[in-house]
Design a protein around this motif. Structure first.
Motif, PDB file in Angstrom:
ATOM      1  N   HIS A 104       0.483  -0.999   0.283  1.00  0.00           N
ATOM      2  CA  HIS A 104      -0.190  -0.243   0.158  1.00  0.00           C
ATOM      3  C   HIS A 104       0.810   1.237  -0.366  1.00  0.00           C
ATOM      4  N   ASN A 150       1.911   2.409  -2.986  1.00  0.00           N
ATOM      5  CA  ASN A 150       0.868   2.734  -4.253  1.00  0.00           C
ATOM      6  C   ASN A 150       1.146   4.179  -4.644  1.00  0.00           C
ATOM      7  N   LEU A 151       1.088   5.001  -3.705  1.00  0.00           N
ATOM      8  CA  LEU A 151       1.346   6.002  -3.092  1.00  0.00           C
ATOM      9  C   LEU A 151       2.578   6.814  -3.403  1.00  0.00           C
ATOM     10  N   GLU A 190      -4.604  13.262  -1.931  1.00  0.00           N
ATOM     11  CA  GLU A 190      -5.290  12.049  -2.968  1.00  0.00           C
ATOM     12  C   GLU A 190      -4.588  10.715  -2.029  1.00  0.00           C
ATOM     13  N   SER A 191      -3.295  10.653  -1.643  1.00  0.00           N
ATOM     14  CA  SER A 191      -2.817   9.572  -0.744  1.00  0.00           C
ATOM     15  C   SER A 191      -3.603   9.654   0.785  1.00  0.00           C
ATOM     16  N   TYR A 232      -6.282   7.876   0.743  1.00  0.00           N
ATOM     17  CA  TYR A 232      -6.029   6.042   0.255  1.00  0.00           C
ATOM     18  C   TYR A 232      -5.997   5.713   1.356  1.00  0.00           C
ATOM     19  N   HIS A 276      -7.693   2.453   2.871  1.00  0.00           N
ATOM     20  CA  HIS A 276      -7.135   1.215   3.190  1.00  0.00           C
ATOM     21  C   HIS A 276      -6.864   1.288   4.276  1.00  0.00           C
TER      22      HIS A 276
END
Length: 224
Positions: free
Chosen positions: A48, A51-52, A59-60, A63, A67
């Motif tokens: 995860h 992915n950032l 946006e991070s 997320y 998650h």
């Protein structure tokens, strides 16, 4: 060797990503993310975290909230992220190999540089404090643009502030997100991979390291 479109034998400016490109601060972000998960009773993984890489901070935050499964707002998560990484960078700035030397070389020959980062100003400040004044003629941070990377706005903003066309600028990036932003803006992108692999692209060239690299040669080789 010149670019037949622009007549330039070298880029008129270099537009720099920061995290993972100039400084290897991605581990700071990842460590802070795991701290946030522990603090708020969430779950997180290294996958995860990767992915950032290169993403817009808000946006991070969204997320992470989704998650990690935690209650704080995306905005609060961003502030907690910044608290953690600012504290770390104030203790030690982990420069990427060749980064400071290249900035010095560009300054010596009068090539303007811009910083184009999705980090916020309060994280950028302690890093800039370790560089000579005016190292970057333009600084674009994630808290001053409407759309962050991978949208082209950050790089379009930097080029415009320098009074240049993006096609006359070389961007330096380490992530797919950042490379897409710069490429979409019209820049040639020099990719130096770090924590994540980056896909090939029409306006992307790759190097293993900034150390010992000649950006004029990179530019000329692409436009040959």
């Amino acid at each position: 060797m010149t670019d037949p479109a622009s007549g330039l034998s070298s880029p008129r400016a270099v537009l720099w990503d920061m995290d993972g490109t100039l400084v290897d601060t991605e581990p700071y972000w990842i460590d802070t993310e795991f701290e946030i998960a522990e603090r708020h009773g969430g779950t997180w993984s290294h996958a995860h975290a990767l992915n950032l890489v290169g993403n817009d901070l808000l946006e991070s935050g969204r997320y992470i909230r989704e998650h990690m499964g935690i209650e704080p707002s995306a905005e609060q998560i961003v502030e907690e992220l910044l608290d953690g990484v600012v504290a770390r960078v104030e203790q030690d700035v982990p420069w990427r190999p060749g980064a400071r030397d290249m900035l010095e070389q560009l300054s010596a020959v009068g090539t303007p540089c811009a910083l184009v980062t999705m980090s916020y100003q309060r994280f950028v400040a302690p890093i800039l404090a370790q560089l000579p004044p005016e190292t970057f003629r333009v600084i674009v941070t994630g808290d001053v643009v409407e759309f962050g990377k991978p949208h082209p706005e950050p790089y379009l903003t930097a080029a415009a502030a320098l009074g240049l066309a993006p096609a006359d600028c070389l961007a330096v990036e380490d992530s797919n997100t950042g490379a897409k932003s710069a490429e979409s803006a019209g820049c040639l992108v020099l990719v130096v991979e770090n924590h994540v692999p980056v896909l090939a692209g029409e306006r992307r060239v790759f190097a293993e390291s900034l150390a010992g690299l000649d950006l004029g040669e990179v530019w000329a080789a692409y436009h040959r």
